[in-house]
Design an enzyme around this catalytic site. Structure first.
Site, PDB file in Angstrom:
ATOM      1  N   HIS A  34       0.838  -1.209   0.000  1.00  0.00           N
ATOM      2  CA  HIS A  34       0.000   0.000   0.000  1.00  0.00           C
ATOM      3  C   HIS A  34       0.870   1.256   0.000  1.00  0.00           C
ATOM      4  CE1 HIS A  34      -2.837  -2.850   2.202  1.00  0.00           C
ATOM      5  NE2 HIS A  34      -3.584  -2.430   1.199  1.00  0.00           N
ATOM      6  N   GLN A  58     -17.835  -6.732  -1.106  1.00  0.00           N
ATOM      7  CA  GLN A  58     -16.938  -7.566  -1.931  1.00  0.00           C
ATOM      8  C   GLN A  58     -16.549  -8.861  -1.236  1.00  0.00           C
ATOM      9  OE1 GLN A  58     -13.896  -4.258  -1.988  1.00  0.00           O
ATOM     10  NE2 GLN A  58     -12.470  -5.965  -2.034  1.00  0.00           N
ATOM     11  N   SER A 182       0.441  -8.835   1.516  1.00  0.00           N
ATOM     12  CA  SER A 182      -1.024  -8.850   1.578  1.00  0.00           C
ATOM     13  C   SER A 182      -1.428  -8.702   3.033  1.00  0.00           C
ATOM     14  CB  SER A 182      -1.548 -10.191   1.034  1.00  0.00           C
ATOM     15  OG  SER A 182      -2.886 -10.394   1.427  1.00  0.00           O
TER      16      SER A 182
HETATM   17  O1  PAF Z   1      -7.784  -3.796  -3.305  1.00  0.00           O
HETATM   18  C1  PAF Z   1      -8.475  -3.475  -2.316  1.00  0.00           C
HETATM   19  O2  PAF Z   1      -7.976  -3.263  -1.214  1.00  0.00           O
HETATM   20  C2  PAF Z   1      -9.973  -3.324  -2.473  1.00  0.00           C
HETATM   21  O3  PAF Z   1     -10.483  -4.260  -3.345  1.00  0.00           O
HETATM   22  C3  PAF Z   1     -10.394  -1.890  -2.884  1.00  0.00           C
HETATM   23  C4  PAF Z   1      -9.843  -1.531  -4.275  1.00  0.00           C
HETATM   24  C5  PAF Z   1      -9.904  -0.886  -1.867  1.00  0.00           C
HETATM   25  C6  PAF Z   1     -11.916  -1.792  -2.978  1.00  0.00           C
HETATM   26  O4  PAF Z   1     -12.502  -2.089  -1.754  1.00  0.00           O
END
Ligand code: PAF
Length: 293
Positions: A34, A58, A182
């Site tokens: 990130h 999601q 991750s």
């Molecule tokens: O990759 C992620 O962390 C998520 O899928 C995102 C793009 C922030 C959408 O919730």
């Protein structure tokens, strides 16, 4: 750094930002992957904006929504240090108020690979990312290679719905043994953590075979699968050799860039990884141009 948790507050903060703005959407539990996106946004833009939102839409039933890693104080400290201007931390109710019923489905690109194993996942991703794009109105948005199909889905959505922004795809950041960074790596115990390096080893073995001249997609799949199967703690879910632009599975050798990808369980933890072939495509400019067409 301004921390904001209302839509009005976000719109007001956004209106004050001058020049080129970059958005890094995240679900928090931030790691070096990130922060590489934030660093790239910092290098490219006058102002950097980050969202931290664990998007319930999601996650499928039985997935890890309730135990997804959370570390808001640590995330905010890291973002402050990285020179972020605005952090948005909405609640699920703010993003999906009662009566919410508008969803974005990116039909074809969402279908195979992760989409096949995680029904509804990309509908949730596309919808929340579209909302974030509307709220932040960024000039550029930054995503990681690790979620290659997510990149392809978002790219298609940006084109189809005419979002006026540039997507930037940054290479996967890896641990010393190659394991892709991750947030879910935090679930692994030390033994599982050691075993998890097998995903990278499988991708590397296929990459080495490709470098030695092997082009047959079935043979490349077999190399990855054999390597995964050789690790007793890993349970392969799929391996794929697909066209990197369309994400369609390849059945014959060709010259087009290929996306090698896989998912495997190590213990209860589901891990994914990928790489592009030829190997010199795994850089920001080529990933941004090639992945998802
Ligand atoms: O990759 C992620 O962390 C998520 O899928 C995102 C793009 C922030 C959408 O919730």
């Amino acid at each position: 750094m301004r921390m904001i948790d209302t839509i009005e507050g976000l719109r007001a903060a956004r209106a004050e930002l001058k020049g080129r703005t970059g958005l890094v959407p995240t679900m928090g539990a931030l790691h070096a992957g990130h922060l590489s996106l934030v660093g790239q946004a910092r290098a490219d833009c006058d102002a950097v904006m980050v969202s931290i939102f664990i998007n319930p839409a999601q996650f499928g039933p039985g997935e890890d929504l309730s135990r997804y890693p959370r570390d808001l104080p640590g995330d905010l400290a890291a973002l402050e240090k990285a020179g972020v201007d605005v952090v948005f931390t909405p609640t699920p109710d703010l993003m999906y108020p009662p009566g919410f019923q508008t969803w974005i489905e990116v039909a074809e690109v969402s279908r195979g690979l992760e989409g096949e194993r995680r029904p509804g996942h990309f509908r949730g991703v596309a919808t929340v990312v579209a909302k974030l794009f509307n709220l932040f109105q960024p000039h550029a948005a930054y995503f990681g290679q690790k979620d290659a199909q997510q990149v392809a889905v978002i790219k298609r959505m940006v084109r189809d719905l005419d979002f006026p922004l540039e997507l930037v795809i940054c290479p996967t950041v890896r641990e010393a043994d190659g394991l892709a960074m991750s947030s879910r790596n935090a679930y692994l115990n030390p033994e599982q953590r050691r075993a998890a390096g097998v995903l990278y080893r499988a991708l590397s073995a296929a990459g080495d075979a490709h470098a030695a001249g092997l082009r047959d997609p079935d043979a490349l799949r077999a190399i990855m699968l054999d390597m995964l199967r050789a690790e007793p703690l890993a349970e392969p879910e799929y391996v794929s050799v697909a066209d990197a632009r369309s994400l369609r599975e390849l059945d014959a050798p060709g010259d087009a860039p290929m996306l090698l990808s896989m998912a495997a369980r190590v213990g209860a933890t589901r891990l994914i990884d990928n790489r592009l072939l030829p190997p010199d495509l795994n850089n920001r400019a080529d990933l941004t141009a090639v992945l998802g067409g």
